[in-house]
Motif scaffolding. Structure first.
Motif, PDB file in Angstrom:
ATOM      1  N   LEU A  61     -39.331  57.364  -1.622  1.00 17.14           N
ATOM      2  CA  LEU A  61     -40.261  56.415  -2.217  1.00 17.14           C
ATOM      3  C   LEU A  61     -39.600  55.199  -2.876  1.00 17.14           C
ATOM      4  O   LEU A  61     -39.940  54.070  -2.553  1.00 17.14           O
ATOM      5  N   ASN A  62     -38.708  55.385  -3.837  1.00 14.20           N
ATOM      6  CA  ASN A  62     -38.245  54.212  -4.587  1.00 14.20           C
ATOM      7  C   ASN A  62     -36.776  53.876  -4.364  1.00 14.20           C
ATOM      8  O   ASN A  62     -36.172  53.171  -5.172  1.00 14.20           O
ATOM      9  N   GLY A  63     -36.182  54.366  -3.275  1.00  9.63           N
ATOM     10  CA  GLY A  63     -34.845  53.951  -2.897  1.00  9.63           C
ATOM     11  C   GLY A  63     -33.747  54.419  -3.826  1.00  9.63           C
ATOM     12  O   GLY A  63     -33.903  55.409  -4.557  1.00  9.63           O
ATOM     13  N   CYS A  64     -32.628  53.699  -3.812  1.00  6.15           N
ATOM     14  CA  CYS A  64     -31.493  54.030  -4.677  1.00  6.15           C
ATOM     15  C   CYS A  64     -30.538  52.841  -4.665  1.00  6.15           C
ATOM     16  O   CYS A  64     -30.753  51.861  -3.937  1.00  6.15           O
ATOM     17  N   ALA A  65     -29.495  52.904  -5.464  1.00  5.46           N
ATOM     18  CA  ALA A  65     -28.455  51.868  -5.464  1.00  5.46           C
ATOM     19  C   ALA A  65     -27.094  52.554  -5.521  1.00  5.46           C
ATOM     20  O   ALA A  65     -26.908  53.527  -6.251  1.00  5.46           O
ATOM     21  N   VAL A  66     -26.154  52.020  -4.733  1.00  8.80           N
ATOM     22  CA  VAL A  66     -24.802  52.595  -4.700  1.00  8.80           C
ATOM     23  C   VAL A  66     -23.780  51.470  -4.748  1.00  8.80           C
ATOM     24  O   VAL A  66     -24.060  50.342  -4.361  1.00  8.80           O
ATOM     25  N   ARG A  67     -22.569  51.803  -5.228  1.00  8.63           N
ATOM     26  CA  ARG A  67     -21.457  50.841  -5.276  1.00  8.63           C
ATOM     27  C   ARG A  67     -20.295  51.436  -4.483  1.00  8.63           C
ATOM     28  O   ARG A  67     -19.602  52.339  -4.968  1.00  8.63           O
ATOM     29  N   PRO A  68     -20.068  50.975  -3.255  1.00  6.80           N
ATOM     30  CA  PRO A  68     -18.925  51.500  -2.481  1.00  6.80           C
ATOM     31  C   PRO A  68     -17.607  51.009  -3.078  1.00  6.80           C
ATOM     32  O   PRO A  68     -17.511  49.872  -3.562  1.00  6.80           O
ATOM     33  N   ARG A  69     -16.587  51.871  -3.044  1.00  5.86           N
ATOM     34  CA  ARG A  69     -15.257  51.504  -3.541  1.00  5.86           C
ATOM     35  C   ARG A  69     -14.410  50.851  -2.456  1.00  5.86           C
ATOM     36  O   ARG A  69     -13.281  50.451  -2.726  1.00  5.86           O
ATOM     37  N   CYS A  70     -14.932  50.839  -1.242  1.00  7.84           N
ATOM     38  CA  CYS A  70     -14.239  50.209  -0.132  1.00  7.84           C
ATOM     39  C   CYS A  70     -15.261  49.387   0.651  1.00  7.84           C
ATOM     40  O   CYS A  70     -16.463  49.638   0.563  1.00  7.84           O
ATOM     41  N   THR A  71     -14.809  48.423   1.382  1.00 14.38           N
ATOM     42  CA  THR A  71     -15.724  47.676   2.248  1.00 14.38           C
ATOM     43  C   THR A  71     -16.193  48.599   3.370  1.00 14.38           C
ATOM     44  O   THR A  71     -15.373  49.285   4.002  1.00 14.38           O
ATOM     45  N   VAL A  72     -17.486  48.630   3.593  1.00 12.99           N
ATOM     46  CA  VAL A  72     -18.037  49.613   4.531  1.00 12.99           C
ATOM     47  C   VAL A  72     -19.255  49.026   5.236  1.00 12.99           C
ATOM     48  O   VAL A  72     -19.994  48.216   4.664  1.00 12.99           O
TER      49      VAL A  72
END
Length: 301
Positions: A61-72
């Protein structure tokens, strides 16, 4: 942990790791689990160059947010939604290169319920019984994501697939579920079977990864009494004491004692996973009519 990882900034209502599930363990009481919308998972993986069954994130429903430590490379599929990288809009349904340290935000579903985030190399949590899926019923697999969770990413498998447009199926305005009657249709009255085939039900807000619950007319049993527990399969339409059909989804129990009036074709279950509460449902019997099965044994004495 290496730099090939991501940190969860906002976990959302319910975000979990899912692949195509654990097959072949039902006799041990282990359900299949896995992505509720397998075509969306497969599409996301193809877009980032992964094998189709690679583990990804499933949001609710309301998604999420992530911060990758590498370019991906990342592709978001399933329920359409807004996608940004450090606040800048990027494409949904296409491969996007997300720089290390930026925040990938997957917004609320515009339609449908579940979005999928596929990462180049996949989510590399430890597999359990051959799968990395989170099983909410049995507790197998990684825990549901929380803010601050860090997940390893696997090595990149191949180049991202260029795509100007993807053949994504829109979430259903009406959910049509093809069913084969049985194995316990004999436990219900003729009127109940006509109701199942003709009434319009609606998706209940109590639905989850275990089952799609419905609202509508109750199905009347032909006999009271209870069954001994028996095996349950994906798509089984079980009828609990309130008489309302319950369609088992990926995290369903492998046994149960309420009668199963019909089984939904597996090809229709991905749409069921994307049906929002209130969506109309029609059950459509398919196949040649067969003698009523699973009739209760008449009591004597």
């Amino acid at each position: 942990m290496t730099d090939r990882a991501l940190a969860v900034v906002r976990a959302g209502a319910l975000t979990s790791v899912q692949d195509l599930g654990r097959h072949g363990h039902a006799h041990l009481g282990v359900p299949r689990s896995g992505a509720l919308d397998p075509p969306a998972l497969r599409l996301g993986n193809r877009l980032v160059g992964n094998p189709e069954g690679t583990a990804a994130l499933e949001t609710t429903l309301n998604g999420c947010a992530v911060r990758p430590r590498c370019t991906v490379e990342v592709a978001v599929t399933g329920a359409p939604c807004g996608v940004t990288v450090d606040g800048r809009p990027v494409a949904w349904g296409q491969s996007v290169r997300v720089p290390a340290g930026t925040v990938l935000e997957v917004g609320p579903a515009v339609s449908g319920v579940r979005s999928y985030l596929a990462f180049g190399g996949g989510v590399a949590v430890e597999p359990v019984l051959g799968s990395r899926s989170t099983d909410l019923l049995s507790g197998l697999g990684p825990a549901v994501l929380r803010d601050g969770t860090v997940l390893a990413l696997g090595p990149r498998r191949g180049p991202a697939a260029p795509a100007d447009a993807v053949p994504a199926q829109a979430p259903p305005a009406e959910l049509v579920l093809r069913v084969r009657l049985g194995p316990r249709d004999g436990w219900f009255t003729d009127a109940a079977l006509r109701t199942l085939a003709s009434a319009v039900y609606r998706v209940s807000s109590a639905s989850n990864r275990i089952g799609l619950r419905t609202e509508g007319p109750a199905l009347e049993r032909a006999a009271t009494g209870e069954l001994p527990s028996e095996g349950m399969v994906l798509g089984a339409v079980q009828v609990p004491p309130d008489g309302l059909p319950l369609v088992f989804l990926a995290d369903h129990p492998t046994t149960g004692g309420y009668p199963v009036v019909a089984v939904v074709r597996e090809a229709d279950l991905a749409a069921a996973a994307q049906a929002v509460p209130g969506t109309p449902i029609r059950f459509v019997p398919v196949g040649r009519p067969t003698p009523r099965t699973g009739r209760p044994t008449p009591r004597t004495g």
